[in-house]
Design a protein around this motif. Structure first.
Motif, PDB file in Angstrom:
ATOM      1  N   ASP A   1     -75.378  60.763  22.459  1.00  0.00           N
ATOM      2  CA  ASP A   1     -76.774  60.523  22.857  1.00  0.00           C
ATOM      3  C   ASP A   1     -77.790  61.071  21.870  1.00  0.00           C
ATOM      4  OD1 ASP A   1     -76.910  63.266  23.297  1.00  0.00           O
ATOM      5  OD2 ASP A   1     -77.237  63.130  25.458  1.00  0.00           O
ATOM      6  N   GLY A   2     -77.303  61.646  20.751  1.00  0.00           N
ATOM      7  CA  GLY A   2     -78.220  62.129  19.721  1.00  0.00           C
ATOM      8  C   GLY A   2     -78.880  63.444  20.048  1.00  0.00           C
ATOM      9  N   GLY A   3     -78.407  64.123  21.084  1.00  0.00           N
ATOM     10  CA  GLY A   3     -79.107  65.309  21.551  1.00  0.00           C
ATOM     11  C   GLY A   3     -78.634  66.631  20.989  1.00  0.00           C
ATOM     12  N   ASN A   4     -77.643  66.640  20.104  1.00  0.00           N
ATOM     13  CA  ASN A   4     -77.171  67.897  19.533  1.00  0.00           C
ATOM     14  C   ASN A   4     -77.873  68.157  18.199  1.00  0.00           C
ATOM     15  OD1 ASN A   4     -74.714  66.759  21.193  1.00  0.00           O
ATOM     16  ND2 ASN A   4     -74.447  68.977  21.064  1.00  0.00           N
ATOM     17  N   PRO A   5     -78.598  69.257  18.083  1.00  0.00           N
ATOM     18  CA  PRO A   5     -79.321  69.540  16.845  1.00  0.00           C
ATOM     19  C   PRO A   5     -78.392  69.563  15.635  1.00  0.00           C
ATOM     20  CG  PRO A   5     -80.020  71.031  18.587  1.00  0.00           C
ATOM     21  CD  PRO A   5     -78.824  70.287  19.108  1.00  0.00           C
ATOM     22  N   GLY A   6     -78.794  68.874  14.579  1.00  0.00           N
ATOM     23  CA  GLY A   6     -78.037  68.866  13.338  1.00  0.00           C
ATOM     24  C   GLY A   6     -76.859  67.915  13.306  1.00  0.00           C
ATOM     25  N   LEU A   7     -76.592  67.223  14.411  1.00  0.00           N
ATOM     26  CA  LEU A   7     -75.459  66.298  14.464  1.00  0.00           C
ATOM     27  C   LEU A   7     -75.970  64.867  14.452  1.00  0.00           C
ATOM     28  CD1 LEU A   7     -72.370  66.060  14.740  1.00  0.00           C
ATOM     29  CD2 LEU A   7     -72.698  65.969  17.225  1.00  0.00           C
ATOM     30  N   GLU A   8     -75.632  64.122  13.397  1.00  0.00           N
ATOM     31  CA  GLU A   8     -76.133  62.762  13.253  1.00  0.00           C
ATOM     32  C   GLU A   8     -75.306  61.751  14.037  1.00  0.00           C
ATOM     33  OE1 GLU A   8     -76.599  61.627   9.223  1.00  0.00           O
ATOM     34  OE2 GLU A   8     -78.026  63.234   8.741  1.00  0.00           O
ATOM     35  N   LYS A   9     -74.002  61.900  14.062  1.00  0.00           N
ATOM     36  CA  LYS A   9     -73.147  60.949  14.765  1.00  0.00           C
ATOM     37  C   LYS A   9     -71.921  61.664  15.304  1.00  0.00           C
ATOM     38  CE  LYS A   9     -70.852  59.379  10.519  1.00  0.00           C
ATOM     39  NZ  LYS A   9     -70.483  58.195   9.703  1.00  0.00           N
ATOM     40  N   ALA A  10     -71.264  61.042  16.291  1.00  0.00           N
ATOM     41  CA  ALA A  10     -70.072  61.622  16.892  1.00  0.00           C
ATOM     42  C   ALA A  10     -69.166  60.507  17.368  1.00  0.00           C
ATOM     43  CB  ALA A  10     -70.447  62.542  18.056  1.00  0.00           C
ATOM     44  N   GLN A  11     -67.913  60.850  17.522  1.00  0.00           N
ATOM     45  CA  GLN A  11     -66.862  59.939  17.967  1.00  0.00           C
ATOM     46  C   GLN A  11     -67.270  59.129  19.203  1.00  0.00           C
ATOM     47  OE1 GLN A  11     -63.641  57.998  18.442  1.00  0.00           O
ATOM     48  NE2 GLN A  11     -63.214  59.658  17.044  1.00  0.00           N
ATOM     49  N   LYS A  12     -66.910  57.862  19.226  1.00  0.00           N
ATOM     50  CA  LYS A  12     -67.115  57.028  20.414  1.00  0.00           C
ATOM     51  C   LYS A  12     -65.928  57.220  21.352  1.00  0.00           C
ATOM     52  CE  LYS A  12     -69.401  53.805  17.326  1.00  0.00           C
ATOM     53  NZ  LYS A  12     -69.279  52.536  16.569  1.00  0.00           N
ATOM     54  N   LEU A  13     -66.220  57.258  22.640  1.00  0.00           N
ATOM     55  CA  LEU A  13     -65.197  57.530  23.644  1.00  0.00           C
ATOM     56  C   LEU A  13     -65.123  56.391  24.642  1.00  0.00           C
ATOM     57  CD1 LEU A  13     -66.198  61.255  24.385  1.00  0.00           C
ATOM     58  CD2 LEU A  13     -64.557  60.433  22.683  1.00  0.00           C
ATOM     59  N   ILE A  14     -63.962  56.283  25.326  1.00  0.00           N
ATOM     60  CA  ILE A  14     -63.784  55.243  26.341  1.00  0.00           C
ATOM     61  C   ILE A  14     -63.134  55.874  27.567  1.00  0.00           C
ATOM     62  CG2 ILE A  14     -61.513  54.488  25.504  1.00  0.00           C
ATOM     63  CD1 ILE A  14     -62.549  51.581  26.056  1.00  0.00           C
ATOM     64  N   LEU A  15     -63.668  55.558  28.741  1.00  0.00           N
ATOM     65  CA  LEU A  15     -63.209  56.185  29.984  1.00  0.00           C
ATOM     66  C   LEU A  15     -61.776  55.760  30.297  1.00  0.00           C
ATOM     67  CD1 LEU A  15     -64.266  58.028  32.272  1.00  0.00           C
ATOM     68  CD2 LEU A  15     -64.867  55.949  33.520  1.00  0.00           C
ATOM     69  N   ALA A  16     -60.932  56.741  30.606  1.00  0.00           N
ATOM     70  CA  ALA A  16     -59.505  56.478  30.783  1.00  0.00           C
ATOM     71  C   ALA A  16     -59.174  55.866  32.136  1.00  0.00           C
ATOM     72  CB  ALA A  16     -58.707  57.773  30.591  1.00  0.00           C
ATOM     73  N   GLU A  17     -59.944  56.141  33.178  1.00  0.00           N
ATOM     74  CA  GLU A  17     -59.706  55.586  34.504  1.00  0.00           C
ATOM     75  C   GLU A  17     -61.003  55.601  35.302  1.00  0.00           C
ATOM     76  OE1 GLU A  17     -57.066  57.999  36.899  1.00  0.00           O
ATOM     77  OE2 GLU A  17     -57.584  59.788  35.728  1.00  0.00           O
ATOM     78  N   LYS A  18     -61.035  54.837  36.357  1.00  0.00           N
ATOM     79  CA  LYS A  18     -62.232  54.728  37.185  1.00  0.00           C
ATOM     80  C   LYS A  18     -62.601  56.086  37.761  1.00  0.00           C
ATOM     81  CE  LYS A  18     -64.083  52.373  41.289  1.00  0.00           C
ATOM     82  NZ  LYS A  18     -63.795  51.392  42.360  1.00  0.00           N
ATOM     83  N   GLU A  19     -63.906  56.411  37.690  1.00  0.00           N
ATOM     84  CA  GLU A  19     -64.399  57.684  38.203  1.00  0.00           C
ATOM     85  C   GLU A  19     -65.752  57.490  38.876  1.00  0.00           C
ATOM     86  OE1 GLU A  19     -62.768  60.336  38.325  1.00  0.00           O
ATOM     87  OE2 GLU A  19     -61.425  60.548  36.604  1.00  0.00           O
TER      88      GLU A  19
END
Length: 543
Positions: free
Chosen positions: A296-314
């Motif tokens: 979501d871009g909310g970590n100071p100094g971090l431009e990009k991060a790994q994309k994740l996918i939900l493993a099961e319905k929650e």
């Protein structure tokens, strides 16, 4: 949402491993991978990466050449040109929901981008993720661990999670195993099943958004907006250092916990100094397996991060809202005074305020005093002006409407400087004289009996005026001035009639014409009314 209070323990990864792995537990190599980061979640963060689930460290995977097409099937031999990838953690990752505090499991779908504990995520869509073969990944998540016990051939959950992650990375990042790897059979079988029976369709992702996401608000507490809410369901409101309203006037205040429907428009005012100002809308929803989570871009100094996918319905929380940037501001009050004999007859008055802030940006405001405003003082305010701005007031529309004669507006002072959280005043005085005009009446006598008629009486009726004028008996053929009346209020409607028309035993009135019968007095103008009487001589001797 299922609670996952116990995470599978893992050995501490080496510093070299951390530099290459999908998940970087922390900046230091001696931090336990399963320990949650103390990093703060963002204002609109849906979930935060907080730990590891089931999985294995893999050191025998290879990056296949770019020419490899995963949809052609898992290679029976290591593709030529493959290069060793290095150590990587393959398995499920834990995220913590920021609404409920519960946890869920995800897989990585972007091998070559790192992430770490404490990174903030929000729900996204497959299009936003822009990851290849997501449909086949979706099929895997519907039929394999942790949603099911497959692949059942794996000896434990760690092996199952690693096999699923490696199958996903083959489809999304072309990561391959050599045939002699002990995980090869399970991974290749998962891929073959997905390619044969997939792809799955993208799940319906809950939608919730607020636009715009940011806006400036004055320290004077002025209302700003609107913010438009879109989504496919209601959400609850949480303000932080602001007051939220359902109307631009700031009369319908919303309270924390109030339900906001999709399509609503919201307005906000700052409550005072505060590090974070804004509001969050939050709804708890069922999120299907294969929904993606994006940084979501909310970590100071971090431009990009790994994309994740939900493993099961929650059952998870979706959050959205808007942030407010508070700025120092002040208020300009305009003391508007209307006076004079014509006060109350003028049209609308328009005031324009041009304010130049310390950065030389010019902001213009308009205030209007309605037509017909009566004599006296009233205050027109402009709030939320950037402190330090210099402002000048002008009056481009002074109420001139033909009924009044405005004098030049008096504006004092010509320029003011706006203080912080305080008010300055400019006095604007308009004096209106009553505008006047006139009516001229002429009488034309025609016909064979012209000159033999009796006395003619003409009557003029205006608001507040009722006067009669006479034309002497025997007035000859031709046009005669009857009267010219001046000083009549502009805008007044006047009617001309002829109550005595001069008929007698000598003449007969054949025709009367009054043009126009009613006139409106115009400012500085004399309107003319023409009366024409046509007389016919009565036959026989005249005595």
């Amino acid at each position: 949402m299922k609670s996952r209070s116990a995470l599978r323990p893992f050995a501490v990864l080496s510093a070299v491993m951390l530099a290459l792995t999908c998940v970087q537990p922390a900046a230091r190599a001696d931090v336990e991978p399963g320990a949650a980061s103390a990093r703060r979640a963002g204002f609109f963060t849906d979930a935060q990466l907080t730990g590891l689930g089931s999985g294995q460290t893999v050191t025998t995977a290879y990056d296949a050449p770019a020419s490899l097409d995963p949809r052609a099937g898992y290679p029976a031999a290591l593709p030529a040109g493959s290069t060793g990838h290095g150590g990587v953690y393959a398995g499920t990752i834990q995220i913590t929901d920021q609404g409920t505090g519960g946890t869920a499991l995800v897989y990585c779908i972007d091998l070559h981008t790192t992430t770490t504990f404490g990174v903030n995520y929000e729900l996204g869509t497959w299009n936003q993720a822009n990851v290849p073969n997501n449909g086949y990944v979706g099929y895997i998540l519907q039929h394999y661990f942790p949603g099911t016990g497959e692949p059942s051939s794996a000896p434990d959950d760690a092996s199952r999670a690693a096999a699923v992650q490696l199958a996903i990375w083959f489809l999304t990042d072309k990561l391959v195993l050599a045939p002699d790897d002990p995980r090869y059979a399970a991974v290749s079988a998962i891929v073959a099943d997905a390619l044969k029976n997939g792809p799955a369709k993208e799940p319906v992702t809950p939608q919730l958004s607020v636009t715009p996401a940011t806006m400036r608000a004055p320290s004077t507490g002025g209302v700003v907006g609107p913010f438009t809410v879109t989504g496919n369901g209601p959400a609850t409101l949480t303000p932080q250092n602001v007051t939220v309203y359902a109307d631009a006037a700031g009369r319908r205040r919303l309270a924390p916990g109030d339900v906001v429907q999709p399509g609503a428009k919201l307005w906000v005012s700052s409550d005072g100094p505060g590090a974070t100002q804004g509001f969050v809308l939050e709804r708890t929803v069922d999120v299907a397996a294969s929904a993606v989570y994006l940084y979501d871009g909310g970590n100071p100094g971090l431009e990009k991060a790994q994309k994740l996918i939900l493993a099961e319905k929650e059952r998870l929380t979706e959050r959205a809202g808007a942030l407010i940037t508070r700025y120092d501001a002040g208020t300009l009050n305009i003391d508007k005074n209307v006076q004079g004999s014509g006060a109350g007859l003028q049209g609308a008055i328009t005031l324009q305020i041009a304010c130049t802030d310390p950065d030389r940006h010019v902001t213009r405001y308009t205030r209007t005093l309605r037509a017909g405003a009566r004599s006296g003082h009233r205050t027109l305010s402009v709030t939320g002006i950037v402190a330090g701005s210099t402002c000048a007031v002008t009056e481009p529309a002074d109420g001139e409407n033909g009924r009044v004669a405005p004098r030049a507006a008096v504006i004092e002072p010509a320029q003011v400087t706006i203080p912080t959280d305080d008010t300055v005043k400019v006095a604007v005085t308009d004096t209106y004289d009553r505008a006047t005009g006139g009516v001229r009446i002429t009488k034309t006598i025609r016909g064979t009996g012209a000159g033999h008629q009796g006395r003619i009486t003409v009557e003029l009726r205006c608001a507040g005026v009722n006067r009669r004028f006479h034309l002497a008996a025997g007035s000859p053929r031709g046009t005669h001035p009857v009267a010219e009346i001046t000083g009549l209020p502009a805008g007044t409607a006047c009617t001309v009639t002829e109550p005595d028309r001069g008929e007698n035993r000598k003449v007969h009135l054949d025709r009367v014409r009054i043009r126009p019968a009613t006139v409106t007095v115009l400012k500085g103008t004399t309107r003319e009314v023409r009366l024409t009487d046509v007389y016919t001589r009565v036959p026989g001797p005249v005595k």
